[in-house]
Design a protein around this motif. Structure first.
Motif, PDB file in Angstrom:
ATOM      1  N   GLN A 254      -5.954   1.177  -0.721  1.00  0.00           N
ATOM      2  CA  GLN A 254      -6.047   0.194   0.350  1.00  0.00           C
ATOM      3  C   GLN A 254      -6.130  -1.181  -0.299  1.00  0.00           C
ATOM      4  OE1 GLN A 254      -6.896   0.702   4.218  1.00  0.00           O
ATOM      5  NE2 GLN A 254      -5.313   2.040   3.408  1.00  0.00           N
TER       6      GLN A 254
ATOM      7  N   GLU B  15       0.828  -1.210   0.000  1.00  0.00           N
ATOM      8  CA  GLU B  15       0.000   0.000   0.000  1.00  0.00           C
ATOM      9  C   GLU B  15       0.863   1.260   0.000  1.00  0.00           C
ATOM     10  OE1 GLU B  15      -3.972  -1.528   2.409  1.00  0.00           O
ATOM     11  OE2 GLU B  15      -2.526  -0.251   3.437  1.00  0.00           O
TER      12      GLU B  15
ATOM     13  N   TYR C  46      -7.788  -4.702  -4.534  1.00  0.00           N
ATOM     14  CA  TYR C  46      -7.099  -3.412  -4.538  1.00  0.00           C
ATOM     15  C   TYR C  46      -8.136  -2.311  -4.703  1.00  0.00           C
ATOM     16  CZ  TYR C  46      -2.879  -6.151  -5.134  1.00  0.00           C
ATOM     17  OH  TYR C  46      -1.860  -7.042  -4.945  1.00  0.00           O
TER      18      TYR C  46
END
Length: 172
Positions: free
Chosen positions: A48, A14, A82
């Motif tokens: 995230q 991330e 994702y």
């Protein structure tokens, strides 16, 4: 742009995706370690990564739910999803309370525990082949499997450490 990277740690991944975006590259697609990026305004998006409980083909429902919260599903690889959100919408954190963070890291820890068991079995089988044959090829694969096992063990340990940190924070 296409980049190849292997990550076992979602937090590090991330951070890398955010850094790429800060440099003007928006993440668009992932497949087997290959990340596809497109030009964007620096820092336009936040990312995230989520590990789902299961992936039963209800991608449309999950995507629709996420879009209702102004989050876009960018890519999905098996149970890993994702997610992208406009940085102008403010901070992007999927799990804001301690219990949900603990639950997410438990999921990740358990996911990698299963992978660790599989890799350990492969390691011991390869080690036995090395001992029985004395082959350098088998020895190379044994060492490679040992490295993979250590990398997975590191993730399990890191998840356990994060869970303990969150539990300690909760108790305060």
């Amino acid at each position: 742009m296409l980049k190849f990277k292997l990550y076992y740690d979602k937090d590090v991944e991330e951070d890398w995706l955010k850094k790429m975006c800060l440099n003007g590259w928006a993440f668009k697609k992932f497949f087997l370690g290959f990340y596809t990026f497109e030009k964007c305004e620096p820092g336009e998006y936040n990312y995230q990564i989520e590990l789902l409980d299961s992936w039963n083909g209800e991608k449309h429902d999950y995507s629709a739910f996420m879009e209702d919260t102004e989050v876009k599903v960018i890519s999905q690889w098996w149970r890993w999803v994702y997610l992208q959100k406009m940085a102008s919408d403010g901070p992007f954190e999927m799990y804001t309370d301690i219990e949900s963070k603990i639950t997410q890291y438990n999921k990740i820890k358990n996911f990698f525990k299963v992978a660790l068991v599989v890799e350990l079995i492969c390691f011991f089988m390869e080690a036995m082949a090395t001992i029985n044959t004395g082959s350098y090829i088998f020895a190379i694969f044994t060492v490679l499997l040992a490295v993979i096992c250590l990398a997975i063990l590191q993730i399990v340990w890191k998840c356990k450490w994060k869970i303990e940190q969150y539990k300690h924070e909760k108790d305060m």
